[in-house]
Structures are given as structure tokens and as C-alpha cells.
Design a protein around this motif. Structure first.
Motif, PDB file in Angstrom:
ATOM      1  N   HIS A 266      -1.337-106.762 -25.729  1.00 50.85           N
ATOM      2  CA  HIS A 266      -1.931-107.866 -24.972  1.00 50.85           C
ATOM      3  C   HIS A 266      -2.599-107.361 -23.698  1.00 50.85           C
ATOM      4  O   HIS A 266      -3.605-107.926 -23.255  1.00 50.85           O
ATOM      5  N   HIS A 267      -2.057-106.323 -23.100  1.00 52.52           N
ATOM      6  CA  HIS A 267      -2.660-105.698 -21.918  1.00 52.52           C
ATOM      7  C   HIS A 267      -4.105-105.296 -22.215  1.00 52.52           C
ATOM      8  O   HIS A 267      -4.994-105.481 -21.375  1.00 52.52           O
ATOM      9  N   PHE A 268      -4.341-104.766 -23.406  1.00 61.15           N
ATOM     10  CA  PHE A 268      -5.692-104.366 -23.800  1.00 61.15           C
ATOM     11  C   PHE A 268      -6.463-105.505 -24.471  1.00 61.15           C
ATOM     12  O   PHE A 268      -7.628-105.324 -24.829  1.00 61.15           O
ATOM     13  N   GLY A 269      -5.820-106.656 -24.669  1.00 57.13           N
ATOM     14  CA  GLY A 269      -6.473-107.768 -25.361  1.00 57.13           C
ATOM     15  C   GLY A 269      -6.709-107.491 -26.833  1.00 57.13           C
ATOM     16  O   GLY A 269      -7.638-108.040 -27.437  1.00 57.13           O
ATOM     17  N   LEU A 270      -5.848-106.675 -27.438  1.00 53.93           N
ATOM     18  CA  LEU A 270      -6.060-106.233 -28.815  1.00 53.93           C
ATOM     19  C   LEU A 270      -4.947-106.669 -29.762  1.00 53.93           C
ATOM     20  O   LEU A 270      -4.790-106.099 -30.848  1.00 53.93           O
ATOM     21  N   GLN A 271      -4.187-107.687 -29.374  1.00 47.95           N
ATOM     22  CA  GLN A 271      -3.063-108.114 -30.215  1.00 47.95           C
ATOM     23  C   GLN A 271      -3.516-108.556 -31.609  1.00 47.95           C
ATOM     24  O   GLN A 271      -2.791-108.351 -32.600  1.00 47.95           O
ATOM     25  N   ASP A 272      -4.706-109.107 -31.710  1.00 53.63           N
ATOM     26  CA  ASP A 272      -5.198-109.541 -33.028  1.00 53.63           C
ATOM     27  C   ASP A 272      -5.651-108.365 -33.883  1.00 53.63           C
ATOM     28  O   ASP A 272      -5.746-108.484 -35.112  1.00 53.63           O
ATOM     29  N   GLU A 273      -5.931-107.240 -33.258  1.00 48.89           N
ATOM     30  CA  GLU A 273      -6.360-106.040 -33.988  1.00 48.89           C
ATOM     31  C   GLU A 273      -5.183-105.204 -34.469  1.00 48.89           C
ATOM     32  O   GLU A 273      -5.343-104.346 -35.334  1.00 48.89           O
ATOM     33  N   VAL A 274      -4.016-105.432 -33.872  1.00 47.82           N
ATOM     34  CA  VAL A 274      -2.812-104.683 -34.250  1.00 47.82           C
ATOM     35  C   VAL A 274      -2.097-105.464 -35.342  1.00 47.82           C
ATOM     36  O   VAL A 274      -1.725-106.626 -35.159  1.00 47.82           O
ATOM     37  N   ASP A 275      -1.895-104.840 -36.485  1.00 50.07           N
ATOM     38  CA  ASP A 275      -1.353-105.539 -37.648  1.00 50.07           C
ATOM     39  C   ASP A 275       0.131-105.841 -37.511  1.00 50.07           C
ATOM     40  O   ASP A 275       0.595-106.898 -37.932  1.00 50.07           O
ATOM     41  N   VAL A 276       0.882-104.912 -36.936  1.00 50.31           N
ATOM     42  CA  VAL A 276       2.331-105.055 -36.828  1.00 50.31           C
ATOM     43  C   VAL A 276       2.758-104.650 -35.421  1.00 50.31           C
ATOM     44  O   VAL A 276       2.396-103.577 -34.933  1.00 50.31           O
ATOM     45  N   ILE A 277       3.535-105.520 -34.773  1.00 52.19           N
ATOM     46  CA  ILE A 277       4.080-105.230 -33.447  1.00 52.19           C
ATOM     47  C   ILE A 277       5.598-105.235 -33.545  1.00 52.19           C
ATOM     48  O   ILE A 277       6.191-106.158 -34.109  1.00 52.19           O
ATOM     49  N   MET A 278       6.233-104.197 -33.005  1.00 51.38           N
ATOM     50  CA  MET A 278       7.694-104.201 -32.938  1.00 51.38           C
ATOM     51  C   MET A 278       8.132-104.112 -31.484  1.00 51.38           C
ATOM     52  O   MET A 278       7.376-103.716 -30.609  1.00 51.38           O
ATOM     53  N   GLY A 279       9.363-104.524 -31.244  1.00 53.63           N
ATOM     54  CA  GLY A 279       9.904-104.452 -29.894  1.00 53.63           C
ATOM     55  C   GLY A 279      11.422-104.420 -29.930  1.00 53.63           C
ATOM     56  O   GLY A 279      12.037-104.591 -30.991  1.00 53.63           O
ATOM     57  N   THR A 280      12.020-104.196 -28.777  1.00 55.73           N
ATOM     58  CA  THR A 280      13.472-104.139 -28.679  1.00 55.73           C
ATOM     59  C   THR A 280      13.971-105.177 -27.683  1.00 55.73           C
ATOM     60  O   THR A 280      13.239-105.631 -26.811  1.00 55.73           O
ATOM     61  N   PHE A 281      15.262-105.505 -27.811  1.00 59.17           N
ATOM     62  CA  PHE A 281      15.925-106.389 -26.851  1.00 59.17           C
ATOM     63  C   PHE A 281      16.708-105.594 -25.817  1.00 59.17           C
ATOM     64  O   PHE A 281      17.167-106.147 -24.823  1.00 59.17           O
ATOM     65  N   SER A 282      16.902-104.301 -26.053  1.00 56.70           N
ATOM     66  CA  SER A 282      17.823-103.510 -25.242  1.00 56.70           C
ATOM     67  C   SER A 282      17.225-103.027 -23.930  1.00 56.70           C
ATOM     68  O   SER A 282      17.906-102.351 -23.152  1.00 56.70           O
ATOM     69  N   LYS A 283      15.987-103.375 -23.668  1.00 55.09           N
ATOM     70  CA  LYS A 283      15.349-102.945 -22.432  1.00 55.09           C
ATOM     71  C   LYS A 283      15.031-104.172 -21.568  1.00 55.09           C
ATOM     72  O   LYS A 283      15.887-104.669 -20.869  1.00 55.09           O
ATOM     73  N   SER A 284      13.830-104.710 -21.662  1.00 52.38           N
ATOM     74  CA  SER A 284      13.469-105.832 -20.803  1.00 52.38           C
ATOM     75  C   SER A 284      14.191-107.129 -21.161  1.00 52.38           C
ATOM     76  O   SER A 284      14.275-108.033 -20.330  1.00 52.38           O
ATOM     77  N   LEU A 285      14.694-107.254 -22.384  1.00 50.62           N
ATOM     78  CA  LEU A 285      15.347-108.494 -22.795  1.00 50.62           C
ATOM     79  C   LEU A 285      16.869-108.437 -22.665  1.00 50.62           C
ATOM     80  O   LEU A 285      17.575-109.312 -23.174  1.00 50.62           O
ATOM     81  N   ALA A 286      17.394-107.440 -21.985  1.00 50.34           N
ATOM     82  CA  ALA A 286      18.775-107.437 -21.478  1.00 50.34           C
ATOM     83  C   ALA A 286      19.833-107.673 -22.554  1.00 50.34           C
ATOM     84  O   ALA A 286      20.838-108.330 -22.299  1.00 50.34           O
ATOM     85  N   SER A 287      19.617-107.120 -23.746  1.00 49.10           N
ATOM     86  CA  SER A 287      20.546-107.390 -24.830  1.00 49.10           C
ATOM     87  C   SER A 287      20.579-106.176 -25.757  1.00 49.10           C
ATOM     88  O   SER A 287      20.413-105.042 -25.310  1.00 49.10           O
ATOM     89  N   ILE A 288      20.794-106.419 -27.039  1.00 48.00           N
ATOM     90  CA  ILE A 288      20.728-105.371 -28.049  1.00 48.00           C
ATOM     91  C   ILE A 288      20.103-105.973 -29.305  1.00 48.00           C
ATOM     92  O   ILE A 288      20.384-107.118 -29.656  1.00 48.00           O
ATOM     93  N   GLY A 289      19.248-105.212 -29.970  1.00 48.40           N
ATOM     94  CA  GLY A 289      18.560-105.712 -31.160  1.00 48.40           C
ATOM     95  C   GLY A 289      17.096-105.350 -31.101  1.00 48.40           C
ATOM     96  O   GLY A 289      16.638-104.657 -30.189  1.00 48.40           O
ATOM     97  N   GLY A 290      16.351-105.821 -32.090  1.00 45.75           N
ATOM     98  CA  GLY A 290      14.927-105.551 -32.130  1.00 45.75           C
ATOM     99  C   GLY A 290      14.219-106.535 -33.029  1.00 45.75           C
ATOM    100  O   GLY A 290      14.852-107.357 -33.696  1.00 45.75           O
ATOM    101  N   PHE A 291      12.884-106.450 -33.044  1.00 50.22           N
ATOM    102  CA  PHE A 291      12.120-107.392 -33.867  1.00 50.22           C
ATOM    103  C   PHE A 291      10.833-106.751 -34.344  1.00 50.22           C
ATOM    104  O   PHE A 291      10.358-105.753 -33.780  1.00 50.22           O
ATOM    105  N   VAL A 292      10.274-107.346 -35.371  1.00 53.53           N
ATOM    106  CA  VAL A 292       8.937-107.010 -35.831  1.00 53.53           C
ATOM    107  C   VAL A 292       8.169-108.310 -35.965  1.00 53.53           C
ATOM    108  O   VAL A 292       8.719-109.326 -36.412  1.00 53.53           O
ATOM    109  N   ALA A 293       6.909-108.304 -35.547  1.00 51.34           N
ATOM    110  CA  ALA A 293       6.053-109.491 -35.633  1.00 51.34           C
ATOM    111  C   ALA A 293       4.760-109.121 -36.350  1.00 51.34           C
ATOM    112  O   ALA A 293       4.189-108.055 -36.107  1.00 51.34           O
ATOM    113  N   ALA A 294       4.313-110.015 -37.246  1.00 52.78           N
ATOM    114  CA  ALA A 294       3.111-109.732 -38.034  1.00 52.78           C
ATOM    115  C   ALA A 294       2.617-111.027 -38.679  1.00 52.78           C
ATOM    116  O   ALA A 294       3.100-112.114 -38.358  1.00 52.78           O
ATOM    117  N   ASP A 295       1.658-110.896 -39.608  1.00 53.42           N
ATOM    118  CA  ASP A 295       1.179-112.057 -40.361  1.00 53.42           C
ATOM    119  C   ASP A 295       2.290-112.552 -41.286  1.00 53.42           C
ATOM    120  O   ASP A 295       3.255-111.834 -41.581  1.00 53.42           O
TER     121      ASP A 295
END
Length: 395
Positions: free
Chosen positions: A225-254
Motif C-alpha cells: 500500500h505504501h507503493f500503491g501497488l496492492q492490486d498488482e500484488v497477487d498474494v499478501i501475507m503478514g504476521t500477528f507477532s509483531k505490530s499486531l501484538a499476538s501470535i499467528g499469521g495470515f494470507v490475503a488474496a483473491d
């Protein structure tokens, strides 16, 4: 003695580090994670955490976890596929999909298991997976589990990436997997250039936002999103153990990709689902970072201050553009020694040696949180400068 005992009986952590008291790992913390923590009986400034938003000790996050613990119990006793799906799991997935501007999302028990379980399902025999040399270990393990042909390119070297891509069949499935923010060096993936190459060579892109979430982009949505390219990236993953103060992770896509992964990703369907407390904590943290833009702004205020001060004091910090600041030592023993001396003087930092980096690139990793003050950063800079000068690393 059995075979395994015989094989590993001579394994030893380098005795020199142990004997001289500079072995830096597995130190015990006896307080909440925050800008200062209690370790081994004394207070130290915590500059070794990935809690960029500073929410791990937030009363609202703790209260949300407590409420879920009382309502749902301590665990789910099963996988999401069977008896382990709670309504708050589904809520978090819906909110993450909306947050990342994708059709759907899946939550996993750890961030590591996202990459280890998603990559092998996205690409298989006859396909290609292409990774940056400095991608995280979870990406490395995910590609190793795939039957796809594994290729890599020099770190952030777009000419080398193009050299790799131009040799591949145009119609073949080709997945470029890259960290949005590189976890040791703190620099960003060259996503605009990668997107150009995606279109030129008919590829797909997966971005690991573990260290970008809560830091970059509008409301902390990440580097895509910083680059405004979220629609160009097919798959985004992230974690909860850093900025979201927990444990776990996710994947987001179509939607089709998420539906496929929901039924095929082995680390999703064969792992117990994330605990109720961890899930509720991540939901609350996600709400807070969207509702409090001043939190991320303060993170950037202290980050920019730290970047400026380290450069002024003559530290070598590479190409970092993030709250992750590498202080290069370029000597494994001195890296451990600096870490010990800093701890003794009240500063906790992380040593980075092979295999996490090349032998000539050893460093200590200094990381910021939104709850740090400029005064704490300045104390850290001054203590580390004294140590680096004493050890002849800087003048």
C-alpha cells in the motif's frame, strides 16, 4: 548410545563464546515487552523487539485477550478444518481482507506456517518460484517444500531478477516471493520495478509484509500500500507477532486463491487453530492501529531521529528505510561482544551472524517501537557509540 545421541554428542555452541560470557541467546525476560524490560534482574532498554506499534503491553489488547479466554477457553482443540473455527477467527479474516483490499484472507497459527504452507500449494511441478537472496527463512523453507523449480536473484538487484526471468517459459507459472521489508537490513523490496517485470515476463507476486504491517502505508497496511501497488500484488501475507501484538499469521488474496488454500494448505488444515486469546488480541490491535494514526506517526518520528543520530555518529547502517536499523560490525566475535557490553550497560540489541547474514556482514539489529521516546533512543545511541569506539568499529 543410540544413533541420534551418537551423532549429536559432540555438538557444542562455540566454546569461546560460552567461556567468555558473550553467548547472547535465550535471555529470560520477566516483564511485559515494552521500551524497557526486566532481564536477569535489571532494567534494560529494549531495542531488540519486533513490536513496532508498541501494543504488546497495551491494556486494551490484554483486556480483549482476557475476555476471549473467559468466553472460549484456552484453546480450540482442533484445526480450522474440523472443530477449531470460532466466530472471531472468521471476523479477523474478514477484517484483514478488507484491511489489505483483497477478496479474502486465511489465518494461520504462526507467520512461519503461512509461508511454509502457502508457497508449496501455489506452485508445483512445472512451475517456478523466484526469491530474493535475503528472503526470510520461512520463505526459504516454503520454497524447499514445493516441487517447483527454485531460483533466486541477488538482493534487490533488478537486473539479476530480469536475467533469471528472461530464461523462463513465458506461459509457465512463475511466482516471485519477496519480503516487503527485509528483517535484518531494514531496506524495502523494489516493488515498483518487480511489478514492471511481472508484466513484462508474465509472473505473479507474493509479498511478505511481516515487518511492513503496522509501519508502512495508510493506517499501517504495509509496503504494498505504501507503493500503491496492492492490486498488482497477487498474494499478501503478514504476521500477528509483531505490530499486531499476538501470535499467528495470515494470507490475503483473491477469492479463488483463498478458497483453494483453505482446502489444500497443509499447515492450515493439519494445525490446531490459533487460540481465542491470541485471535482477540490481534483483532483489538488491528482496530487500534487504524484508529490511532498518531501511533504510527510517532514510530516514524523516533525512527527518523534514530537514523539521523546513528549516521551523525559515524555508524554504518546500510540502506535501511525502516524502524529496523542494522549497525554493521563485520566480525562475528565482536558482534557477540558488542551485544554483551550493551546489555551490561542497559541496552538490549540482537546479534546477527551467519546464516542470517553473510560472514562479512555481521551486525547488531537496533529496532524501534512506537512507545520509545527520543530520550531513550539518544541513550541507546550514546551507549552504543561508546562501545563501538572502544572496540575500534567506528572512530
Amino acid at each position: 548410545m543410540g544413533q541420534l545421541q551418537e551423532r549429536y554428542k559432540n555438538y557444542r555452541v562455540p566454546q569461546k563464546y560460552m567461556e567468555e560470557g558473550v553467548y547472547p541467546y535465550f535471555r529470560e525476560i520477566t516483564s511485559k515487552q515494552g521500551p524497557e524490560v526486566t532481564m536477569e534482574g535489571h532494567q534494560v532498554l529494549m531495542f531488540g523487539s519486533n513490536a513496532y506499534t508498541g501494543l504488546t503491553g497495551d491494556d486494551r489488547v490484554i483486556a480483549a485477550a482476557e475476555k476471549a479466554l473467559l468466553k472460549y477457553g484456552s484453546g480450540c482443540a482442533g484445526s480450522r478444518f474440523l472443530n477449531g473455527t470460532l466466530d472471531i477467527h472468521v471476523q479477523l479474516e474478514k477484517e484483514l481482507a478488507e484491511f489489505e483490499h483483497k477478496d479474502g484472507a486465511l489465518c494461520f497459527s504462526t507467520g512461519f506456517s503461512v509461508n511454509a504452507g502457502v508457497i508449496p500449494q501455489l506452485v508445483g511441478r512445472g512451475d517456478y518460484v523466484i526469491c530474493d537472496d535475503r528472503d526470510h527463512a520461512s520463505i526459504v523453507d516454503g520454497r524447499r517444500l514445493s516441487f517447483a523449480t527454485q531460483l533466486h536473484y541477488k538482493h534487490n538487484d533488478m537486473e539479476d531478477l530480469e536475467r533469471v526471468l528472461k530464461k523462463l517459459p513465458h506461459e509457465a507459472v512463475k511466482l516471485i516471493v519477496v519480503d516487503g521489508v527485509f528483517s535484518m537490513e531494514g531496506d524495502l523490496a523494489k516493488l515498483p520495478e518487480i511489478v514492471e517485470l511481472k508484466h513484462k515476463y508474465n509472473c505473479s507476486i507474493m509479498v511478505d509484509e511481516a515487518h511492513g504491517l503496522g509501519v508502512f502505508g495508510e493506517q499501517g497496511r504495509g509496503v504494498c500500500h505504501h507503493f500503491g501497488l496492492q492490486d498488482e500484488v497477487d498474494v499478501i501475507m503478514g504476521t500477528f507477532s509483531k505490530s499486531l501484538a499476538s501470535i499467528g499469521g495470515f494470507v490475503a488474496a483473491d477469492w479463488d486463491t483463498i478458497n483453494y488454500l483453505r482446502h489444500t494448505s497443509r499447515t492450515y488444515i493439519f494445525s490446531a487453530s490459533d487460540t481465542p486469546a491470541a485471535t482477540a488480541a490481534a483483532i483489538e490491535a488491528l482496530h487500534i492501529i487504524q484508529e490511532e494514526p498518531e501511533r504510527i506517526q510517532h514510530l516514524w518520528d523516533v525512527t527518523n531521529y534514530a537514523l539521523k543520530r546513528f549516521r551523525e555518529e559515524g555508524f554504518e547502517i546500510g540502506e535501511t528505510e525502516s524502524p529496523i536499523i542494522p549497525l554493521y560490525v563485520r566480525d562475528s566475535y565482536k558482534t557477540f561482544l558488542v551485544t554483551k557490553l550493551a546489555f551490561d550497560r542497559g541496552v538490549f540489541i540482537n546479534p546477527v551472524i551467519p546464516p542470517a547474514c553473510a560472514p562479512q556482514d555481521t551486525l547488531v539489529r537496533f529496532a524501534l517501537m512506537a512507545t520509545h521516546s527520543k530520550e531513550q533512543v539518544e541513550r541507546g545511541v550514546q551507549i552504543l557509540k561508546q562501545i563501538f569506539v572502544e572496540q575500534g568499529i567506528i572512530k
